[in-house]
Design a protein around this motif. Sequence first.
Motif, PDB file in Angstrom:
ATOM      1  N   ALA A   1       0.828  -1.207   0.000  1.00 61.44           N
ATOM      2  CA  ALA A   1       0.000   0.000   0.000  1.00 61.44           C
ATOM      3  C   ALA A   1       0.861   1.254   0.000  1.00 61.44           C
ATOM      4  CB  ALA A   1      -0.923  -0.005   1.220  1.00 61.44           C
ATOM      5  N   LEU A   2       1.978   1.218   0.732  1.00 55.31           N
ATOM      6  CA  LEU A   2       2.897   2.363   0.719  1.00 55.31           C
ATOM      7  C   LEU A   2       3.510   2.540  -0.661  1.00 55.31           C
ATOM      8  CD1 LEU A   2       4.422   4.609   2.130  1.00 55.31           C
ATOM      9  CD2 LEU A   2       6.089   2.914   2.929  1.00 55.31           C
ATOM     10  N   TRP A   3       3.928   1.441  -1.284  1.00 47.70           N
ATOM     11  CA  TRP A   3       4.508   1.518  -2.627  1.00 47.70           C
ATOM     12  C   TRP A   3       3.445   1.929  -3.666  1.00 47.70           C
ATOM     13  CZ3 TRP A   3       8.110   0.427   0.615  1.00 47.70           C
ATOM     14  CH2 TRP A   3       9.447   0.413   0.230  1.00 47.70           C
ATOM     15  N   LEU A   4       2.190   1.668  -3.377  1.00 48.74           N
ATOM     16  CA  LEU A   4       1.104   2.081  -4.259  1.00 48.74           C
ATOM     17  C   LEU A   4       1.073   3.591  -4.408  1.00 48.74           C
ATOM     18  CD1 LEU A   4      -1.564   1.176  -5.787  1.00 48.74           C
ATOM     19  CD2 LEU A   4      -2.739   1.549  -3.613  1.00 48.74           C
ATOM     20  N   VAL A   5       1.344   4.311  -3.337  1.00 45.50           N
ATOM     21  CA  VAL A   5       1.347   5.779  -3.388  1.00 45.50           C
ATOM     22  C   VAL A   5       2.743   6.339  -3.620  1.00 45.50           C
ATOM     23  CG1 VAL A   5      -0.667   5.870  -1.893  1.00 45.50           C
ATOM     24  CG2 VAL A   5       1.590   6.037  -0.868  1.00 45.50           C
ATOM     25  N   LYS A   6       3.773   5.538  -3.320  1.00 47.44           N
ATOM     26  CA  LYS A   6       5.153   6.025  -3.457  1.00 47.44           C
ATOM     27  C   LYS A   6       5.644   5.997  -4.899  1.00 47.44           C
ATOM     28  CE  LYS A   6       8.934   3.640  -2.491  1.00 47.44           C
ATOM     29  NZ  LYS A   6       9.924   4.116  -3.506  1.00 47.44           N
ATOM     30  N   GLY A   7       5.403   4.885  -5.601  1.00 47.44           N
ATOM     31  CA  GLY A   7       5.895   4.771  -6.971  1.00 47.44           C
ATOM     32  C   GLY A   7       7.409   4.878  -7.022  1.00 47.44           C
ATOM     33  N   ASP A   8       7.910   5.687  -7.959  1.00 50.71           N
ATOM     34  CA  ASP A   8       9.360   5.821  -8.113  1.00 50.71           C
ATOM     35  C   ASP A   8       9.924   7.001  -7.330  1.00 50.71           C
ATOM     36  OD1 ASP A   8       8.296   7.868  -9.569  1.00 50.71           O
ATOM     37  OD2 ASP A   8       9.270   7.362 -11.470  1.00 50.71           O
ATOM     38  N   ARG A   9       9.126   7.593  -6.449  1.00 51.84           N
ATOM     39  CA  ARG A   9       9.602   8.702  -5.629  1.00 51.84           C
ATOM     40  C   ARG A   9      10.280   8.188  -4.366  1.00 51.84           C
ATOM     41  NH1 ARG A   9       4.537  11.912  -4.062  1.00 51.84           N
ATOM     42  NH2 ARG A   9       3.693   9.788  -3.903  1.00 51.84           N
ATOM     43  N   PRO A  10      11.225   8.938  -3.811  1.00 52.58           N
ATOM     44  CA  PRO A  10      11.773   8.557  -2.509  1.00 52.58           C
ATOM     45  C   PRO A  10      10.695   8.659  -1.437  1.00 52.58           C
ATOM     46  CG  PRO A  10      13.168  10.196  -3.611  1.00 52.58           C
ATOM     47  CD  PRO A  10      11.898  10.131  -4.376  1.00 52.58           C
ATOM     48  N   PHE A  11      10.813   7.819  -0.435  1.00 52.68           N
ATOM     49  CA  PHE A  11       9.827   7.834   0.646  1.00 52.68           C
ATOM     50  C   PHE A  11       9.832   9.174   1.364  1.00 52.68           C
ATOM     51  CE2 PHE A  11       9.237   7.404   5.275  1.00 52.68           C
ATOM     52  CZ  PHE A  11       7.892   7.054   5.292  1.00 52.68           C
ATOM     53  N   SER A  12       8.647   9.666   1.684  1.00 52.98           N
ATOM     54  CA  SER A  12       8.497  10.860   2.522  1.00 52.98           C
ATOM     55  C   SER A  12       7.350  10.613   3.494  1.00 52.98           C
ATOM     56  CB  SER A  12       8.209  12.107   1.671  1.00 52.98           C
ATOM     57  OG  SER A  12       6.922  12.034   1.080  1.00 52.98           O
ATOM     58  N   TRP A  13       7.384  11.288   4.616  1.00 54.40           N
ATOM     59  CA  TRP A  13       6.369  11.078   5.650  1.00 54.40           C
ATOM     60  C   TRP A  13       4.988  11.496   5.176  1.00 54.40           C
ATOM     61  CZ3 TRP A  13       7.972   7.926   9.172  1.00 54.40           C
ATOM     62  CH2 TRP A  13       9.323   7.906   9.552  1.00 54.40           C
ATOM     63  N   GLU A  14       4.934  12.415   4.208  1.00 57.07           N
ATOM     64  CA  GLU A  14       3.646  12.858   3.684  1.00 57.07           C
ATOM     65  C   GLU A  14       2.876  11.715   3.033  1.00 57.07           C
ATOM     66  OE1 GLU A  14       2.195  15.929   3.961  1.00 57.07           O
ATOM     67  OE2 GLU A  14       3.845  16.256   5.370  1.00 57.07           O
ATOM     68  N   MET A  15       3.585  10.705   2.535  1.00 55.72           N
ATOM     69  CA  MET A  15       2.928   9.577   1.872  1.00 55.72           C
ATOM     70  C   MET A  15       2.038   8.793   2.835  1.00 55.72           C
ATOM     71  SD  MET A  15       6.116   8.195  -0.419  1.00 55.72           S
ATOM     72  CE  MET A  15       6.857   9.256  -1.678  1.00 55.72           C
ATOM     73  N   LEU A  16       2.366   8.867   4.123  1.00 57.16           N
ATOM     74  CA  LEU A  16       1.585   8.128   5.109  1.00 57.16           C
ATOM     75  C   LEU A  16       0.216   8.750   5.345  1.00 57.16           C
ATOM     76  CD1 LEU A  16       4.383   7.374   7.743  1.00 57.16           C
ATOM     77  CD2 LEU A  16       3.664   6.001   5.787  1.00 57.16           C
ATOM     78  N   LYS A  17      -0.016   9.929   4.778  1.00 60.15           N
ATOM     79  CA  LYS A  17      -1.317  10.585   4.907  1.00 60.15           C
ATOM     80  C   LYS A  17      -2.246  10.256   3.745  1.00 60.15           C
ATOM     81  CE  LYS A  17       0.816  14.572   7.235  1.00 60.15           C
ATOM     82  NZ  LYS A  17       1.020  16.055   7.163  1.00 60.15           N
ATOM     83  N   GLU A  18      -1.722   9.578   2.727  1.00 59.81           N
ATOM     84  CA  GLU A  18      -2.514   9.292   1.532  1.00 59.81           C
ATOM     85  C   GLU A  18      -3.630   8.292   1.868  1.00 59.81           C
ATOM     86  OE1 GLU A  18      -2.369  10.492  -1.510  1.00 59.81           O
ATOM     87  OE2 GLU A  18      -0.606  11.784  -1.244  1.00 59.81           O
ATOM     88  N   PRO A  19      -4.876   8.600   1.471  1.00 61.06           N
ATOM     89  CA  PRO A  19      -5.991   7.676   1.765  1.00 61.06           C
ATOM     90  C   PRO A  19      -5.779   6.274   1.196  1.00 61.06           C
ATOM     91  CG  PRO A  19      -6.829   9.825   1.073  1.00 61.06           C
ATOM     92  CD  PRO A  19      -5.348   9.850   0.841  1.00 61.06           C
ATOM     93  N   ALA A  20      -5.185   6.182  -0.012  1.00 57.02           N
ATOM     94  CA  ALA A  20      -4.976   4.867  -0.624  1.00 57.02           C
ATOM     95  C   ALA A  20      -4.087   3.989   0.244  1.00 57.02           C
ATOM     96  CB  ALA A  20      -4.371   5.029  -2.018  1.00 57.02           C
ATOM     97  N   PHE A  21      -3.124   4.599   0.936  1.00 56.52           N
ATOM     98  CA  PHE A  21      -2.276   3.845   1.870  1.00 56.52           C
ATOM     99  C   PHE A  21      -2.993   3.583   3.183  1.00 56.52           C
ATOM    100  CE2 PHE A  21       0.285   4.553   5.720  1.00 56.52           C
ATOM    101  CZ  PHE A  21       0.967   3.348   5.758  1.00 56.52           C
ATOM    102  N   LEU A  22      -3.611   4.618   3.727  1.00 55.58           N
ATOM    103  CA  LEU A  22      -4.204   4.512   5.062  1.00 55.58           C
ATOM    104  C   LEU A  22      -5.297   3.456   5.121  1.00 55.58           C
ATOM    105  CD1 LEU A  22      -4.399   8.247   6.176  1.00 55.58           C
ATOM    106  CD2 LEU A  22      -3.003   6.444   7.189  1.00 55.58           C
ATOM    107  N   ARG A  23      -6.097   3.340   4.060  1.00 57.28           N
ATOM    108  CA  ARG A  23      -7.192   2.378   4.077  1.00 57.28           C
ATOM    109  C   ARG A  23      -6.664   0.961   4.301  1.00 57.28           C
ATOM    110  NH1 ARG A  23     -12.182   3.797   1.636  1.00 57.28           N
ATOM    111  NH2 ARG A  23     -12.309   6.026   1.196  1.00 57.28           N
ATOM    112  N   ILE A  24      -5.603   0.603   3.596  1.00 53.40           N
ATOM    113  CA  ILE A  24      -5.070  -0.755   3.693  1.00 53.40           C
ATOM    114  C   ILE A  24      -4.289  -0.942   4.984  1.00 53.40           C
ATOM    115  CG2 ILE A  24      -3.571  -2.455   2.585  1.00 53.40           C
ATOM    116  CD1 ILE A  24      -4.278  -1.033  -0.083  1.00 53.40           C
ATOM    117  N   PHE A  25      -3.481   0.050   5.344  1.00 50.73           N
ATOM    118  CA  PHE A  25      -2.691  -0.071   6.573  1.00 50.73           C
ATOM    119  C   PHE A  25      -3.597  -0.190   7.791  1.00 50.73           C
ATOM    120  CE2 PHE A  25      -0.492   1.973  10.208  1.00 50.73           C
ATOM    121  CZ  PHE A  25       0.498   1.025  10.383  1.00 50.73           C
TER     122      PHE A  25
END
Length: 448
Positions: A356-380
């Motif tokens: 789920a994190l990689w779903l929103v991260k893609g080819d970008r470096p990880f950032s803490w803002e990604m943890l706020k994305e609904p697509a990630f949060l729903r699964i996590f």
Amino acid sequence: MPVAPSPAHSTKVILECIAGTDLSRKILIADQPVFIGHAANHPGVVIEALSSEEGHIIAKVTDNVLILEGAACLVPLIINNVTVSVSPFREKDILRLGNSIWRAHYGSDPSSISLKEGFTSLIGLEELTDFKLSHIFSEVFKKHSSDEMEEQLITGTARHTPSLAELELGWARPWLFARLLAASAVLAFILYEAFELFNNVNLIPGLIFIGSFAVPVSTLLFFLEMNAPRNVSIFKVMQLLFVGGVASLIVALIFFSRLDFFTTFLGASAAGIIEETAKLLIVALLMGQAQRYKWILNGLLFGAAVGTGFGAFESAGYSFRAMLGSGVDAGVASIMLRALLAPFMHIVWTANSAAALWLVKGDRPFSWEMLKEPAFLRIFIAMVLIHMIWNAPFSLLQLPIVLDLKFVILGVLDWVICFRLVQAGLRQLNKARRELELPAITGESGVS
């Protein structure tokens, strides 16, 4: 060929996004055609799935049937996995537009949806299509040579990472994991029988090691074989298993000691919050900056590796404790039970969260803002809740072997989400390959 909608006598239709960028958006289509696209194209309904360059689609109700027209849209209008330009759209149909998935609700009240649709809307992942477990496991019982076994493990090196154009992007058919599982079970049985025969305590550490790691590592190998990009080496996987497993255990213990109020209020269920957070944090810290691993299936494998290490070391600890307190038989029973449940616990929980994190991260470096994305949060959040319920001190129905129907239900939910993430990963790869091939096709046709 228009087909009358199942519940419909009303001309009102609600088009609802059940997954993707426009998740939970609802568009009402009634007497007048509705233009759906980007604001720069047409003053209609604006959705995120289409950019200003990609045009718009037209939705209208004709003879109580919703008709979708995509002739003015450069993005393929895909209904039930078939690309169309004009098509009726019924309640059972699925529309894929960009990275968003849509369903139709006929009538003025769209609140009545099936359990499956509600689950789809909750986790934000498209329902499984063209999916058969019999196909995925079709190679398990076929004969394979030693060379094939070695070849199956040679992935992710400089000379053994296929290009995007060379990948086979259908559902994988893993089989090597079953060989490892069978071999590990035989070794565990031999060690146990040898201990019974010779009563030599020197065999106990080997029994704990084999018993704790056999099923988890076999399940991890399944994830390695499912990694369609074949861009992760077995060395990287083992590194994540041991380093990530130990690191996540230490971080979880630190969290437990600093956040003991969770345990005070939630008891054993507190592990769902603390351990899932610790494991995902380690995955992000170890692999979040590696931009070459940009695929959802990579995140799934990384999470499975860290979850395998965490679960295996934890199982070894529980077994050792049981042996000290109640004897060898109690320790062996602990190993057997946790081995049986291992594919439904930490491995898949962390795999799903990382995917789920990689779903929103893609080819970008990880950032803490990604943890706020609904697509990630729903699964996590779903994984945290499943873990909490798993640990909760209640049961549904006592069953042989697995002890509780609760574990069966939660395990099935784990793997439904997992296979939906695999499907999302395969579609991500297919989309990337189409984009790779588009310039060549455009060049050949003379279109600039």
